[in-house]
Design an enzyme around this catalytic site. Sequence first.
Site, PDB file in Angstrom:
ATOM      1  N   GLY A  61      15.027 -27.056  31.629  1.00  0.00           N
ATOM      2  CA  GLY A  61      14.738 -27.832  32.831  1.00  0.00           C
ATOM      3  C   GLY A  61      14.233 -29.217  32.485  1.00  0.00           C
ATOM      4  CG  HIS A  79     -24.039  10.018  26.999  1.00  0.00           C
ATOM      5  ND1 HIS A  79     -24.380   9.228  25.922  1.00  0.00           N
ATOM      6  CD2 HIS A  79     -24.101  11.310  26.570  1.00  0.00           C
ATOM      7  CE1 HIS A  79     -24.661  10.025  24.893  1.00  0.00           C
ATOM      8  NE2 HIS A  79     -24.502  11.288  25.270  1.00  0.00           N
TER       9      HIS A  79
HETATM   10  P1  FAD Z   1       4.651 -19.872  26.971  1.00  0.00           P
HETATM   11  O1  FAD Z   1       4.341 -18.435  26.882  1.00  0.00           O
HETATM   12  O2  FAD Z   1       4.759 -20.631  25.699  1.00  0.00           O
HETATM   13  O3  FAD Z   1       6.025 -19.980  27.773  1.00  0.00           O
HETATM   14  C1  FAD Z   1       6.694 -21.175  27.941  1.00  0.00           C
HETATM   15  C2  FAD Z   1       8.125 -20.869  28.335  1.00  0.00           C
HETATM   16  O4  FAD Z   1       8.731 -22.072  28.774  1.00  0.00           O
HETATM   17  C3  FAD Z   1       8.998 -20.348  27.196  1.00  0.00           C
HETATM   18  O5  FAD Z   1       9.754 -19.243  27.635  1.00  0.00           O
HETATM   19  C4  FAD Z   1       9.916 -21.522  26.870  1.00  0.00           C
HETATM   20  O6  FAD Z   1      11.179 -21.091  26.399  1.00  0.00           O
HETATM   21  C5  FAD Z   1      10.038 -22.166  28.228  1.00  0.00           C
HETATM   22  N1  FAD Z   1      10.387 -23.592  28.190  1.00  0.00           N
HETATM   23  C6  FAD Z   1       9.804 -24.579  27.495  1.00  0.00           C
HETATM   24  N2  FAD Z   1      10.358 -25.783  27.820  1.00  0.00           N
HETATM   25  C7  FAD Z   1      11.288 -25.515  28.758  1.00  0.00           C
HETATM   26  C8  FAD Z   1      12.173 -26.327  29.511  1.00  0.00           C
HETATM   27  N3  FAD Z   1      12.200 -27.659  29.372  1.00  0.00           N
HETATM   28  N4  FAD Z   1      12.998 -25.718  30.389  1.00  0.00           N
HETATM   29  C9  FAD Z   1      12.995 -24.365  30.556  1.00  0.00           C
HETATM   30  N5  FAD Z   1      12.150 -23.562  29.878  1.00  0.00           N
HETATM   31  C10 FAD Z   1      11.315 -24.132  29.005  1.00  0.00           C
HETATM   32  N6  FAD Z   1      -2.933 -15.088  24.201  1.00  0.00           N
HETATM   33  C11 FAD Z   1      -3.706 -14.119  24.711  1.00  0.00           C
HETATM   34  O7  FAD Z   1      -4.279 -14.301  25.784  1.00  0.00           O
HETATM   35  N7  FAD Z   1      -3.875 -12.927  24.065  1.00  0.00           N
HETATM   36  C12 FAD Z   1      -3.276 -12.666  22.890  1.00  0.00           C
HETATM   37  O8  FAD Z   1      -3.445 -11.575  22.331  1.00  0.00           O
HETATM   38  C13 FAD Z   1      -2.442 -13.658  22.323  1.00  0.00           C
HETATM   39  N8  FAD Z   1      -1.819 -13.440  21.162  1.00  0.00           N
HETATM   40  C14 FAD Z   1      -0.996 -14.407  20.659  1.00  0.00           C
HETATM   41  C15 FAD Z   1      -0.382 -14.167  19.433  1.00  0.00           C
HETATM   42  C16 FAD Z   1       0.440 -15.116  18.870  1.00  0.00           C
HETATM   43  C17 FAD Z   1       1.103 -14.829  17.554  1.00  0.00           C
HETATM   44  C18 FAD Z   1       0.662 -16.349  19.561  1.00  0.00           C
HETATM   45  C19 FAD Z   1       1.571 -17.393  18.990  1.00  0.00           C
HETATM   46  C20 FAD Z   1       0.043 -16.599  20.768  1.00  0.00           C
HETATM   47  C21 FAD Z   1      -0.800 -15.631  21.321  1.00  0.00           C
HETATM   48  N9  FAD Z   1      -1.468 -15.842  22.529  1.00  0.00           N
HETATM   49  C22 FAD Z   1      -2.292 -14.879  23.035  1.00  0.00           C
HETATM   50  C23 FAD Z   1      -1.316 -17.090  23.283  1.00  0.00           C
HETATM   51  C24 FAD Z   1      -0.316 -16.894  24.423  1.00  0.00           C
HETATM   52  O9  FAD Z   1       0.910 -16.450  23.904  1.00  0.00           O
HETATM   53  C25 FAD Z   1      -0.140 -18.195  25.187  1.00  0.00           C
HETATM   54  O10 FAD Z   1      -1.397 -18.680  25.603  1.00  0.00           O
HETATM   55  C26 FAD Z   1       0.729 -17.997  26.406  1.00  0.00           C
HETATM   56  O11 FAD Z   1       2.000 -17.484  26.056  1.00  0.00           O
HETATM   57  C27 FAD Z   1       0.904 -19.311  27.170  1.00  0.00           C
HETATM   58  O12 FAD Z   1       1.682 -19.088  28.291  1.00  0.00           O
HETATM   59  P2  FAD Z   1       2.539 -20.245  28.951  1.00  0.00           P
HETATM   60  O13 FAD Z   1       3.227 -19.618  30.119  1.00  0.00           O
HETATM   61  O14 FAD Z   1       1.713 -21.434  29.178  1.00  0.00           O
HETATM   62  O15 FAD Z   1       3.631 -20.672  27.874  1.00  0.00           O
END
Ligand code: FAD
Length: 476
Positions: free
Chosen positions: A122, A455
Amino acid sequence: MSQFDVAVIGAGPGGYIAAIRAAQLGFKTVCIDAGVNKAGDAPALGGTCLNVGCIPSKALLQSSEHFHAAQHDFAEHGITVGDVKFDAAKMIERKDGIVTKLTGGIKFLFQKNKVESLFGKGSLKGRNGDVWQVEVYNKGEKSVVEAKHVIIATGSVPRPLPLIDIDNVNVLDNEGALNLTEVPKKLGVIGSGVIGLEMGSVWKRVGSEVTILEAMPTFLAAADQQIAKEAFKVFTKEQGLAIELGVKINEIKNDKNGVTVSYEVGGEAKTETFDKLIVSIGRIPNTEGLNAEGVGLEKDERGFIKVDGECRTNLPNVWAIGDVVRGPMLAHKASDEGVAVAERIAGQKPHLDFNTIPFVIYTDPEIAWVGKTEEQLKAEGVEYKKGTSGFAANGRALGLGKAKGTVKVLACAKTDRVLGVHMIGPMVSELVAEGVMSMEFSASSEDIARIVHAHPTLSEVLHEAALAADKRALHG
Ligand code: FAD
Ligand code: NAI
């Protein structure tokens, strides 16, 4: 051209939840996502969290914990097992199954809630009257959708280390670290943050010799230091993770001999060669391809989309949530921002309290906290009292074979209001919810102390810590 009330860009835990909530509130909603599955041949909803983050990492943590328990803990229960073997490829296959199940589940939720799901990248094109046009690119094909409101939830990507490229063969980011099908003999990790500790623990439990190199002189600087110190001792002395603090990485070479890291620590130059190296030095906001500059979407100096306390950007009816904006990079924070934005668009007045967002590190023992640390309270000059209690004599923890760790309750010295709850111990990822609830309802430590706790449960340790804050611990 398709027209919507709300277009969400990104289907991670921020975006997909925002889309579902918007649809529930009666808005015609589209969610545009560019994520693909591990094989790269099909769309995969769920973002970082479901595909290469929270969920797969927890699956591996559980598998590795079982292996470790079978080797080291079963005997004391009178269970004799034969020659315990580990199959890394099988562990990864199980993890992949969980990921497929959950990412497919979002597809089902979208259908159920009548969210239109569009695959592609997007990009904000501009305004047509009072609606936004979003271009969607999919394999060279371009389509355009129009929507009154746009919610950007494009998440984050790993912070690169200028010294070395990630090939996800020998030098790994989170994606590579979650997909090793053989146990590396020697594993190096750069960064002793959340990923470093969780992934380091997984591979250590199944047999790797793990060295974690951390730039900061303080271990887990964001955590309460009493808890961090206890964690450091357990991870290094008892579990054998080699964690070096105050490290400066000078050079990294990735060649046929392995990955060789040259670094300095305490004035001493060292060189280590690893079979695999995980680079986990934080994550950066992802705004690639959004055309932020083209439409004048403001970012801060670190690249985060600028938003106010309610996730409004500088552009009318354009909102941003989750990892791409300020605040902790956590799935639950992203989701709760998504719900709140959808409700704001509907004219409601939701509130998200950033002071009560829980943090969890899924090591063993787990680490979890909510609210202020002792260090923060001291720095802010807040007078506080504290109560601590341990899991060592807790009946449930002893039964589980996990009688290790501490719970600490911090409360205002004058009003007794709970200001922070910090834990290291078994299943504290679940226990921290009581701390969150207490703080959300402005509870005092006495409130926790007067609540009946079942408990024998692990929650009795929190109860006891609250009693200790008033110097009346019963088992202390
Ligand atoms: P994201 O999950 O990064 O999703 C973004 C989405 O947008 C993706 O699908 C991407 O493909 C899509 N996208 C990007 N740009 C575009 C575009 N221009 N057009 C269309 N689509 C697009 N957090 C926790 O709370 N607990 C945990 O245990 C935890 N463990 C983690 C372990 C690892 C190894 C990692 C890397 C992260 C972990 N996190 C955890 C953090 C968590 O994954 C993120 O905070 C969370 O996924 C953020 O959500 P979000 O929706 O902001 O972005
Ligand atoms: P992090 O911010 O937790 O830790 C990065 C670590 O790398 C820090 O300790 C930092 O000091 C160190 N570092 C930075 N540059 C360095 C360098 N050049 N050399 C050596 N050390 C260096 O980031 P991480 O572990 O990459 O995770 C990213 C984010 O993903 C986390 O901040 C968290 O928001 C999220 N996450 C959450 C999890 C959870 O909630 N359980 C699990 C995993 C990730």
